[in-house]
Design an enzyme around this catalytic site. Structure first.
Site, PDB file in Angstrom:
ATOM      1  N   GLU A 269     -10.684   4.893   7.672  1.00 45.36           N
ATOM      2  CA  GLU A 269      -9.445   5.576   8.078  1.00 45.36           C
ATOM      3  C   GLU A 269      -9.830   6.876   8.782  1.00 45.36           C
ATOM      4  OE1 GLU A 269      -6.761   6.665   4.925  1.00 45.36           O
ATOM      5  OE2 GLU A 269      -5.087   7.007   6.305  1.00 45.36           O
TER       6      GLU A 269
ATOM      7  N   HIS B 221      -9.704   1.674   0.911  1.00 46.67           N
ATOM      8  CA  HIS B 221      -9.348   2.522   2.053  1.00 46.67           C
ATOM      9  C   HIS B 221     -10.584   2.524   2.952  1.00 46.67           C
ATOM     10  CE1 HIS B 221      -6.011   3.874  -0.405  1.00 46.67           C
ATOM     11  NE2 HIS B 221      -5.604   4.718   0.525  1.00 46.67           N
TER      12      HIS B 221
ATOM     13  N   ASP C 185       2.481   3.585   2.827  1.00 44.01           N
ATOM     14  CA  ASP C 185       1.392   4.495   2.453  1.00 44.01           C
ATOM     15  C   ASP C 185       1.883   5.764   1.741  1.00 44.01           C
ATOM     16  OD1 ASP C 185      -1.182   5.379   2.075  1.00 44.01           O
ATOM     17  OD2 ASP C 185      -1.669   5.641   4.170  1.00 44.01           O
TER      18      ASP C 185
ATOM     19  N   HIS D  57       0.850  -1.207   0.000  1.00 44.81           N
ATOM     20  CA  HIS D  57       0.000   0.000   0.000  1.00 44.81           C
ATOM     21  C   HIS D  57       0.881   1.250   0.000  1.00 44.81           C
ATOM     22  CE1 HIS D  57      -3.924   2.065   1.382  1.00 44.81           C
ATOM     23  NE2 HIS D  57      -3.039   3.024   1.131  1.00 44.81           N
TER      24      HIS D  57
ATOM     25  N   GLN E  77      -9.755   8.773  -5.043  1.00 37.59           N
ATOM     26  CA  GLN E  77      -9.343   9.489  -3.827  1.00 37.59           C
ATOM     27  C   GLN E  77     -10.417  10.451  -3.300  1.00 37.59           C
ATOM     28  OE1 GLN E  77      -5.961   9.875  -1.732  1.00 37.59           O
ATOM     29  NE2 GLN E  77      -7.911  10.296  -0.734  1.00 37.59           N
TER      30      GLN E  77
ATOM     31  N   HIS F   2       1.257   5.233  -2.340  1.00 42.30           N
ATOM     32  CA  HIS F   2       0.698   6.114  -3.379  1.00 42.30           C
ATOM     33  C   HIS F   2       1.876   6.720  -4.140  1.00 42.30           C
ATOM     34  CE1 HIS F   2      -3.478   6.194  -1.689  1.00 42.30           C
ATOM     35  NE2 HIS F   2      -2.801   5.834  -0.609  1.00 42.30           N
TER      36      HIS F   2
END
Ligand SMILES: [Zn+2]
Length: 420
Positions: free
Chosen positions: A216, A213, A312, A59, A155, A61
């Site tokens: 979170e 996701h 992340d 995971h 996102q 980005h």
């Protein structure tokens, strides 16, 4: 025919040294070789160092890396929500080449820290799909050094961003491997639930993996993981489904958590915890006691569920730090999760190796087994306990039997006799 013998390897879980014979890019034999077998072979002495399958980063980005000024971290609250807003302000001004240039820095660091498998969540809530185009090119460019999975990640929301669901589907047509969602960020709970249904609809239509996701947030009422697990269970998709983050699980009352674990176990979904990221982002609304921000890692593991750790972010609007080195993440993760019994320390490396491979659904071709691709790393340590305690570095990474890199032993100068 290319043949190599890596001798005196220490495999995890074994006290004895062994030999690793590699032939035509594959593990041919993993057991001590006789002298006659060794003749005429290129031999590399691993000197009893610990040999592991390569690290797995499940995971990250890569389209966000190094997108902030190092002198002005604009996310003043340091929260997830402000991070998304700051990202939204800057993401439209980037070219494919710029995204690639920054991502290459991070990918190279990851390779040099022993990672060979990466799942990158790529923002597709942007009409030009700049991030996706960049990552598709990099997946090809780096294919001999890393195996990259691309998540079509909305996102700014599958439904809270205009045509988010359509952009996700377009990303699948362009070559994404995994479908993402962000239900806790959608405008309403109903849209969050709808986004999960859409993820499963698309995953089954196009035969893709799922990585959401999920929860979170410190809101104890954020309970999308129960819906994710239920949908995975009802559609027999558990092993192909992953819940990333699930931070809210750290805030659930125990009565609810006990009930929740029933469906989690039935579903057999995977979990990713991003300990450094969520230690930083969560708890920002708390005074004291201040929540830790991570999910229930030991309880999930004790329940027999698959959990892995991930980085992340690297220098993006959510998180100003990060280096791509999973050993740092492991060290932080076992502390924050209190995975510190001797048994847990001995098994800790699983959290950044085989558990990550299981999450990426590549476990049938991952690992040091005869017939698999000859991919492995060697740590500067002879034992898994010492490796974790000392945060041992990776001294070489081998892919299909060839070195991706080999580091020279560390050296230093000193005038102090006692240090010599
Ligand atoms: Zn993420």
């Amino acid at each position: 025919m290319s043949k190599k013998l890596f001798k005196n390897a220490r495999l995890k879980g074994s006290q004895k040294l062994t030999d690793i014979l590699v032939e035509n890019e594959k593990f041919k034999k993993i057991s001590p070789c006789q002298d006659k077998e060794k003749s005429n072979l290129e031999q590399i002495d691993l000197k009893g160092k610990l040999v592991l399958p390569p690290y797995v980063e499940p995971h990250i980005h890569l389209d966000y890396v190094y997108s902030i000024s190092t002198t002005d971290f604009k996310n003043k609250s340091g929260t997830l929500i402000e991070g998304i807003q700051k990202w939204s302000e800057i993401k439209h001004d980037r070219s494919v080449e710029e995204v690639k240039e920054k991502a290459r820095i991070a990918i190279n660091k990851e390779i040099l820290s022993g990672i060979q498998y990466v799942r990158t969540h790529v923002d597709v809530t942007e009409p030009n799909l700049t991030s996706l185009k960049a990552m598709l090119e990099l997946r090809e460019e780096y294919k001999d050094a890393i195996t990259m999975q691309i998540v079509a990640f909305p996102q700014e929301g599958m439904y809270s961003y205009q045509y988010g669901d359509k952009l996700v589907e377009e990303a699948i047509h362009m070559g994404a491997d995994v479908i993402g969602a962000i239900p806790h960020y959608e405008f309403t709970k109903e849209l969050g639930e709808l986004s999960l249904k859409k993820v499963f609809e698309l995953a089954m239509k196009y035969d893709k993996l799922i990585d959401v996701h999920c929860d979170e947030i410190d809101d104890e009422e954020s309970r999308f993981v129960e819906s994710l697990a239920t949908l995975a269970y009802l559609n027999s998709m558990g092993e192909r489904t992953t819940a990333s983050h699930t931070c809210a699980m750290g805030s659930y009352n125990n009565a609810y958590a006990n009930k929740l674990f029933r469906i989690l176990k039935l579903s057999n979904i995977n979990f990713i915890s991003c300990p450094t990221e969520n230690m930083h982002l969560q708890g920002k609304g708390d005074t004291y006691p201040k929540r830790r921000g991570v999910t229930r890692v030991p309880e999930l593991l004790d329940a027999g569920l698959n959990v892995c750790f991930a980085q992340d972010s690297i220098s993006d609007p959510w998180y100003p730090l990060g280096s791509g080195n999973l050993m740092n993440i492991l060290d932080a993760g076992i502390h924050i999760s209190q995975l510190t019994t001797m048994e847990q320390i001995y098994n800790a490396l699983d959290l950044i190796t085989i558990n990550g491979a299981k999450t990426m659904y590549i476990h049938d071709r991952y690992g040091i087994q005869e017939g698999h691709d000859a991919n492995f790393i060697v740590l500067d340590s002879s034992d898994e306990y010492d490796a974790v305690r000392e945060r041992a570095g990776v001294i070489c990474s081998i892919r299909k039997g060839e070195y991706l890199f080999k580091k020279s032993p560390e050296s230093y100068e000193t005038k102090l006799q006692i240090l010599k």
